[in-house]
Design a protein around this motif. Structure first.
Motif, PDB file in Angstrom:
ATOM      1  N   GLY A 123       0.789  -1.226   0.000  1.00 39.93           N
ATOM      2  CA  GLY A 123       0.000   0.000   0.000  1.00 39.93           C
ATOM      3  C   GLY A 123       0.816   1.268   0.000  1.00 39.93           C
ATOM      4  O   GLY A 123       0.268   2.362  -0.089  1.00 39.93           O
ATOM      5  N   ILE A 124       2.134   1.139   0.108  1.00 38.79           N
ATOM      6  CA  ILE A 124       2.962   2.341   0.121  1.00 38.79           C
ATOM      7  C   ILE A 124       3.587   2.510  -1.257  1.00 38.79           C
ATOM      8  O   ILE A 124       4.360   1.676  -1.696  1.00 38.79           O
ATOM      9  N   ASN A 125       3.220   3.568  -1.957  1.00 44.50           N
ATOM     10  CA  ASN A 125       3.781   3.761  -3.286  1.00 44.50           C
ATOM     11  C   ASN A 125       5.050   4.591  -3.227  1.00 44.50           C
ATOM     12  O   ASN A 125       5.476   5.019  -2.164  1.00 44.50           O
ATOM     13  N   LYS A 126       5.648   4.800  -4.381  1.00 41.98           N
ATOM     14  CA  LYS A 126       6.991   5.402  -4.363  1.00 41.98           C
ATOM     15  C   LYS A 126       6.982   6.901  -4.104  1.00 41.98           C
ATOM     16  O   LYS A 126       8.018   7.485  -3.812  1.00 41.98           O
ATOM     17  N   ASP A 127       5.839   7.515  -4.197  1.00 42.66           N
ATOM     18  CA  ASP A 127       5.770   8.963  -3.959  1.00 42.66           C
ATOM     19  C   ASP A 127       4.463   9.264  -3.238  1.00 42.66           C
ATOM     20  O   ASP A 127       3.571   9.930  -3.757  1.00 42.66           O
ATOM     21  N   PRO A 128       4.327   8.767  -2.007  1.00 41.45           N
ATOM     22  CA  PRO A 128       3.021   8.796  -1.330  1.00 41.45           C
ATOM     23  C   PRO A 128       2.503  10.189  -1.001  1.00 41.45           C
ATOM     24  O   PRO A 128       1.314  10.352  -0.770  1.00 41.45           O
ATOM     25  N   LEU A 129       3.391  11.184  -0.963  1.00 44.64           N
ATOM     26  CA  LEU A 129       2.899  12.538  -0.676  1.00 44.64           C
ATOM     27  C   LEU A 129       2.731  13.364  -1.946  1.00 44.64           C
ATOM     28  O   LEU A 129       2.463  14.562  -1.887  1.00 44.64           O
ATOM     29  N   GLY A 130       2.891  12.715  -3.097  1.00 41.77           N
ATOM     30  CA  GLY A 130       2.631  13.401  -4.372  1.00 41.77           C
ATOM     31  C   GLY A 130       3.606  14.533  -4.681  1.00 41.77           C
ATOM     32  O   GLY A 130       3.225  15.532  -5.302  1.00 41.77           O
ATOM     33  N   PHE A 131       4.857  14.385  -4.284  1.00 40.83           N
ATOM     34  CA  PHE A 131       5.847  15.432  -4.544  1.00 40.83           C
ATOM     35  C   PHE A 131       6.022  15.703  -6.037  1.00 40.83           C
ATOM     36  O   PHE A 131       6.278  16.837  -6.437  1.00 40.83           O
ATOM     37  N   ALA A 132       5.901  14.654  -6.848  1.00 39.91           N
ATOM     38  CA  ALA A 132       6.113  14.816  -8.293  1.00 39.91           C
ATOM     39  C   ALA A 132       5.163  15.839  -8.895  1.00 39.91           C
ATOM     40  O   ALA A 132       5.463  16.449  -9.915  1.00 39.91           O
ATOM     41  N   TYR A 133       3.996  16.018  -8.250  1.00 36.47           N
ATOM     42  CA  TYR A 133       2.980  16.909  -8.807  1.00 36.47           C
ATOM     43  C   TYR A 133       3.108  18.349  -8.318  1.00 36.47           C
ATOM     44  O   TYR A 133       2.315  19.203  -8.672  1.00 36.47           O
ATOM     45  N   MET A 134       4.093  18.578  -7.448  1.00 39.19           N
ATOM     46  CA  MET A 134       4.285  19.955  -6.983  1.00 39.19           C
ATOM     47  C   MET A 134       5.172  20.676  -8.005  1.00 39.19           C
ATOM     48  O   MET A 134       6.251  20.188  -8.361  1.00 39.19           O
ATOM     49  N   GLN A 135       4.714  21.815  -8.462  1.00 43.37           N
ATOM     50  CA  GLN A 135       5.375  22.483  -9.595  1.00 43.37           C
ATOM     51  C   GLN A 135       6.729  23.068  -9.221  1.00 43.37           C
ATOM     52  O   GLN A 135       7.699  22.926  -9.948  1.00 43.37           O
ATOM     53  N   ASP A 136       6.778  23.756  -8.082  1.00 43.48           N
ATOM     54  CA  ASP A 136       7.964  24.517  -7.725  1.00 43.48           C
ATOM     55  C   ASP A 136       8.909  23.647  -6.881  1.00 43.48           C
ATOM     56  O   ASP A 136       8.749  23.532  -5.676  1.00 43.48           O
ATOM     57  N   LYS A 137       9.900  23.055  -7.537  1.00 46.42           N
ATOM     58  CA  LYS A 137      10.759  22.081  -6.849  1.00 46.42           C
ATOM     59  C   LYS A 137      11.690  22.747  -5.821  1.00 46.42           C
ATOM     60  O   LYS A 137      12.058  22.139  -4.827  1.00 46.42           O
ATOM     61  N   MET A 138      12.051  23.986  -6.071  1.00 45.38           N
ATOM     62  CA  MET A 138      12.903  24.698  -5.118  1.00 45.38           C
ATOM     63  C   MET A 138      12.122  24.943  -3.827  1.00 45.38           C
ATOM     64  O   MET A 138      12.647  24.772  -2.718  1.00 45.38           O
TER      65      MET A 138
END
Lengths: 234, 234
Positions: free
Chosen positions: A84-99
């Motif tokens: 049940g734990i995926n590789k990006d569970p907090l959805g960081f990939a979808y946050m636009q501003d990486k800095m």
């Protein structure tokens, strides 16, 4: 105390495959199946759940997509390592501003990781300490390739979490530490010597059961990380 | 700074539908699609990705299972509210000993939530405060049904996280607070009056920009919660 109660109310509106996926999920929980345990065959699931083969297959695919199950060709369907734990569970990939993400993530790490290290110093068993020292020695090996170095670094941080004997911390730590490796990508080489020293300090403090020193060492380690990528960003 | 690099190395060993799912995922990230944005049609995706219809469908199902996309009948496929975040991202449902989980989760909450409230007190805007007071008033309404009361309670805690303007805290808070509602299930009624008072204290402290008081109020609130379910467990 059954988490499934949270979902039942919604389940009437779900497509059939989704509902069957939830039932297989519940089966895994009820039968206490864990890592590497084999699931009943498709045919057995058809019998147990009283649905057709295509529905069982759809449901299994849903659970594979959610990292609850993994299919091993020719061997069957097994429960995943961290179900049940995926590789990006907090959805960081979808946050636009990486800095911005790097900055916010560091703020959270500064709050959680020094505390984790202090708990580790209080609770680590002898065998935990031996394991930690093993990972620490790996990280300090300067001849490792970048990929192996990173792997050893993550294993070291996961091991600190493991020393707390708190499963929530164990599951949370990879999420906040692994994502950060993305930002240290380019800077890795230049910080490697610093990393080696700070890992040794953290390891020594935990093995000496000195929770204050462990806390300080992790804080210093994170500060150095932050300075490094802030310099990079400028 | 591209999170996709983490996954690329593995992608060669993935089944086709899984690889296409990753590419659609990347499309969402690259095109900065967010909540309620509509995805290209199946036919357009077939063109863009140069694969057949059944592969596109399989890939979309994988992304629906991961809560990245949702299908609205007759309307099309849309990006989910919190893409990639599932309802139990830390896999609590798979932990066997729920009493131990409750205890460990509380330990983590005690470390994170008072700190979150202190950041909220420092950073909340005027409109954040108005929103927080609104949720607080809802929670204190004693005539609410249990389900609505719980919903208001969770919204109040999410709003505190939102006041920090740290997205990582925003995404982390629901995970550690929502799961806990499971344990307060039976005790809800008896703690309702206490909850009302402590929510008001938290809200007042944040609106007064008193970060110390906010921290203390959250800690007291969690302590009361813990005492309550420890009493229940005996």
């Amino acid at each position: 105390m059954d988490l499934s109660v949270l979902y039942d109310a919604k389940s009437y509106h779900m497509p059939l495959a989704e509902r069957i996926a939830e039932r297989i999920n519940q089966l895994i929980i009820d039968q206490k199946l864990t890592e590497n345990d084999k699931l009943p065959t498709e045919f057995e699931l058809m019998e147990i759940l009283d649905v057709g083969r295509s529905t069982v297959r759809e449901a299994l695919k849903i659970l594979v997509a959610r990292n609850v199950l993994e299919i091993r060709r020719g061997k069957g369907t097994f429960v995943s390592k961290n179900p049940g734990i995926n590789k990006d569970p907090l959805g960081f990939a979808y946050m636009q501003d990486k800095m911005r993400l790097a900055h916010e993530l560091m703020e959270v790490r500064m709050q959680i990781e020094p505390w984790t290290a202090s708990l580790a110093a209080q609770r680590a068993t002898e065998s935990d300490m031996a394991e930690l020292c093993g990972y620490c020695a790996k990280v300090t090996d300067m001849d490792l390739s970048e990929a192996l170095h990173r792997e050893a670094d993550l294993a070291f941080h996961d091991c600190i979490a493991h020393c707390t004997h708190n499963q929530v911390i164990c599951n949370l730590t990879p999420i906040i530490t692994h994502a950060v490796t993305v930002f240290s990508d380019i800077s890795e080489r230049s910080v490697r010597i610093k990393t080696r020293i700070s890992h040794q300090q953290i390891c020594d403090a935990i093995c000496a059961r000195d929770s204050q020193a462990a806390q300080r060492a992790v804080l210093a380690h994170l500060e150095a990380n932050r300075e490094n990528w802030e310099k990079m960003a400028r």
